[in-house]
Design a protein around this motif. Structure first.
Motif, PDB file in Angstrom:
ATOM      1  N   ASN A 489       0.856  -1.188   0.000  1.00  0.00           N
ATOM      2  CA  ASN A 489       0.000   0.000   0.000  1.00  0.00           C
ATOM      3  C   ASN A 489       0.893   1.239   0.000  1.00  0.00           C
ATOM      4  O   ASN A 489       1.779   1.376   0.851  1.00  0.00           O
ATOM      5  CB  ASN A 489      -0.903   0.011   1.231  1.00  0.00           C
ATOM      6  CG  ASN A 489      -1.881   1.176   1.199  1.00  0.00           C
ATOM      7  OD1 ASN A 489      -2.747   1.250   0.329  1.00  0.00           O
ATOM      8  ND2 ASN A 489      -1.726   2.109   2.147  1.00  0.00           N
ATOM      9  N   THR A 491       1.155   5.605  -0.290  1.00  0.00           N
ATOM     10  CA  THR A 491       0.470   6.895  -0.157  1.00  0.00           C
ATOM     11  C   THR A 491       1.503   8.019  -0.251  1.00  0.00           C
ATOM     12  O   THR A 491       2.684   7.818   0.064  1.00  0.00           O
ATOM     13  CB  THR A 491      -0.275   7.012   1.187  1.00  0.00           C
ATOM     14  OG1 THR A 491       0.661   6.818   2.266  1.00  0.00           O
ATOM     15  CG2 THR A 491      -1.370   5.976   1.297  1.00  0.00           C
ATOM     16  N   SER A 497      -4.194   7.108  -3.072  1.00  0.00           N
ATOM     17  CA  SER A 497      -3.400   5.951  -2.655  1.00  0.00           C
ATOM     18  C   SER A 497      -3.574   4.810  -3.679  1.00  0.00           C
ATOM     19  O   SER A 497      -4.494   4.828  -4.494  1.00  0.00           O
ATOM     20  CB  SER A 497      -3.817   5.476  -1.269  1.00  0.00           C
ATOM     21  OG  SER A 497      -5.167   5.036  -1.284  1.00  0.00           O
ATOM     22  N   LEU A 517       0.875   6.525  -8.340  1.00  0.00           N
ATOM     23  CA  LEU A 517      -0.068   7.317  -7.539  1.00  0.00           C
ATOM     24  C   LEU A 517      -0.556   8.496  -8.374  1.00  0.00           C
ATOM     25  O   LEU A 517       0.234   9.177  -9.046  1.00  0.00           O
ATOM     26  CB  LEU A 517       0.614   7.819  -6.263  1.00  0.00           C
ATOM     27  CG  LEU A 517       1.200   6.751  -5.343  1.00  0.00           C
ATOM     28  CD1 LEU A 517       1.779   7.410  -4.089  1.00  0.00           C
ATOM     29  CD2 LEU A 517       0.158   5.713  -4.972  1.00  0.00           C
TER      30      LEU A 517
END
Length: 645
Positions: A489, A491, A497, A517
């Motif tokens: 994951n 961000t 995200s 992203l």
């Protein structure tokens, strides 16, 4: 006196009758033995011995009935009786078989002594030469156990014999089995097992067998079928079968039913048909265990045909097309010995894997490999060592080398010889797994520095977290498990995200997982975007503020007046036209001119910073030497006003 004389005469007749009966039994046993009906022959020989009649031949044959069914501990009992009671004139081959049986029961030092006796009697054989050259390494072979692979029994819940795996497509395995015979109910005289059929099974994600079923169509008969190999398109199969035609077994002049190689075609309904015997078979020998080369131009097999060096050798024929094949070619003494070589398999890199009890091994059949390419990794016949090999029979090895996963057959977990044959999964032991990748801007492809990257386990819990470096790289390693589900994951600020799930492979590997992203339409710190400024234009090669630009700058000025705590950084960018050094200097002058404009309007200098980036941060592909329209170049010629924390 008369009665005693009659009694002696009667005893003599009975003794002669008994001797004649035992000779008859031995002759019958010999006939059965020569027909390879080892189970029936064994019972007759055992009864003969039970009645007190012994001979070197009886002990030899009794041992052989066990040896050729891979029941080595029982074979050893009778071979040792042969050595003890009839030490003179024992054929050299029985020293060899005794040595092999000793190895298979873990008695390696005794085996070496017995092989020494064999070598002294048969110095010119390949078996003796292999032993004399390699025996010093036997101890290290016994003591060494590779930490690279693990072996797991995938058919231990099935009864009887299961062996000879073959890859069929990407997710199926075909193998021979006597565990669930569906064609006929006969048993084979050699082993006492039901006749073999070919089965196919699905492979699950752990490479275990699921949903086994017999191959459909005309392949399986009431007799033996085994050892299949498939073309890559899955439409043709070569397989082993008893010499069988028109519903009946055919025998040679010695009343033996040999093995032959057949070919079948996959029909439109998914079944197998058009079964035909290959033309290089003959009724006087057995041909079995076909294996296709990766380019499908050669068919390898094992046989005892004329020209064979040992009990069985590895041969090949060229596949010429239109149902034609080249003449059988023996692979020669580098591979074949006077013992057994069988179950060939050709890998994608042209490595020949095969089983042998003639090369130095741990006992019974061992699995070996040699490269058929001159520049291959295995220059000489190489033992695959433990845990792939054991002191029992290990054979029918297949592997996908790039994945380091495969299957093999072995009777290592049982004491009933071939009845204990099972199929084992082989795969690389979990080594170092690394997950790495690059985090980039989805619109520009530009690497994102200081993005936050999290590693989540299968329960969605964060197990590790890191930041990307200057090039947008991240890395997780040292603690990851094989065949485990993870999620990456990523961000960054107010970018959208992104995440991606994956399952780690077996062995040691690097899993590349890149993520993009998406930047927001207006980044939270981009004041110019939030105020919907029009492009700030400068005259070509100039840095003075034009009247039309002042209209846009006035919007920024008003925000600075309304929010005294607001601080901004002024960035100036150019397109790629003109030289890089000129553009860098020009953008620096424009940035400072813009900052000076705000200072002259009453904004404190400590609330402002400015920098020019030239053409170093293009928003598109319009780099030096690339043909672009004016509109495309204009996207790169911009000023930005970044809110500072």
């Amino acid at each position: 006196m008369y009665l005693k004389t009659i009694a002696k005469i009667l005893m003599g007749f009975l003794l002669i009758s008994s001797l004649n009966a035992q000779k008859s039994n031995i002759n019958k046993a010999n006939e059965v033995f020569e027909a390879y009906s080892y189970i029936d022959a064994r019972e007759i020989y055992l009864n003969v011995v039970k009645e007190g009649f012994e001979s070197p031949q009886v002990f030899q044959k009794l041992g052989d009935t066990y040896y050729f069914n891979s029941e080595y501990s029982d074979a050893l009992v009778w071979y040792q009786k042969l050595m003890e009671k009839y030490p003179n004139g024992v054929p050299p081959v029985y020293y060899y078989r005794t040595a092999q049986s000793l190895k298979s029961t873990g008695k390696y030092q005794e085996s070496k002594k017995m092989m020494g006796q064999f070598a002294s009697l048969s110095a010119d054989t390949e078996l003796a030469k292999n032993f004399m050259n390699d025996y010093p390494t036997l101890d290290s072979l016994v003591d060494f156990k590779s930490k690279e692979f693990e072996v797991y029994n995938v058919t231990e819940l099935l009864t009887n014999s299961d062996f000879g795996p073959s890859f069929y497509g990407e997710d199926k395995l075909v193998y021979a089995s006597a565990s669930g015979n569906t064609i006929g109910d006969q048993t084979h005289d050699w082993s006492g097992l039901p006749y073999l059929d070919l089965y196919e099974a699905q492979l699950d994600k752990e490479w275990r067998l699921t949903k086994p079923k017999p191959l459909e169509g005309e392949i399986n008969t009431p007799y033996h079928e085994a050892s299949a190999t498939f073309t890559k398109d899955g439409k043709t199969v070569y397989f082993t079968r008893n010499n069988y035609k028109n519903g009946r077994k055919r025998k040679n002049k010695d009343k033996l039913t040999n093995l032959k190689v057949y070919k079948a075609i996959k029909l439109d309904d998914g079944s197998w048909g058009n079964v035909e015997e290959l033309p290089f078979n003959d009724n006087s020998s057995s041909i079995a265990h076909p294996a296709l080369s990766h380019d499908e131009k050669r068919l390898y097999f094992s046989s005892n045909m004329e020209g064979t060096i040992g009990e069985s050798d590895i041969w090949y024929v060229d596949i010429l097309g239109d149902g034609n094949y080249g003449a059988p070619t023996n692979l020669g003494t580098k591979i074949n010995t006077e013992a057994r070589e069988a179950f060939p398999f050709l890998s994608e890199s042209n490595n020949l894997y095969f089983s042998s009890d003639g090369h130095l091994g741990l006992g019974g059949l061992d699995i070996f490999v040699i490269s058929l390419n001159e520049d291959g990794a295995y220059k000489e016949v190489t033992n695959l060592k433990q845990p792939i090999n054991s002191n029992k029979d290990d054979f029918g090895f297949i592997i996908k080398e790039e994945k380091k996963m495969g299957f093999m057959s072995s009777n290592r977990d049982g004491n009933e010889g071939s009845i204990s044959d099972d199929i084992y999964r082989i795969w690389e032991i979990c080594g170092e797994i690394v997950i790495q990748g690059v985090i980039s801007n989805a619109k520009t492809g530009e690497a994102i520095k200081n993005a936050t990257v999290q590693l989540l386990n299968k329960n969605e819990r964060v197990v590790s977290e890191t930041k990307t470096d200057e090039q947008g790289n991240y890395r997780f390693g040292d603690f990851l498990n094989c065949t485990e589900k993870y999620t990456i994951n990523a961000t960054y600020r107010d970018y959208g995200s992104n995440q991606k799930s994956l399952t780690t492979p077996r062995g040691s590997d690097v899993v590349q997982t890149d993520l993009e992203l998406t930047p927001p339409e207006c980044p939270v710190d981009d004041l110019g975007c939030r105020l919907t400024l029009q492009p700030i234009y400068f005259d070509y090669g100039k840095h003075n503020i034009r009247p039309d630009a002042e209209v846009e700058l006035a919007k920024i000025l008003q925000a600075l007046k309304e929010y005294p705590e607001l601080k901004i950084h002024i960035e100036s960018h150019t397109d790629s036209r003109s030289s890089s050094s000129f553009n860098l200097g020009l953008s620096e002058r424009r940035a400072r001119a813009t900052m000076q404009w705000f200072i002259e309007k009453g904004i404190a200098r400590n609330r402002l910073t400015a920098k020019g980036y030239g053409e170093s941060m293009l928003l598109n592909h319009c780099a030096n030497g690339v043909q672009c329209s004016d509109d495309e170049h204009e996207l790169n010629r911009r000023s930005m006003f970044i809110i500072k924390n």
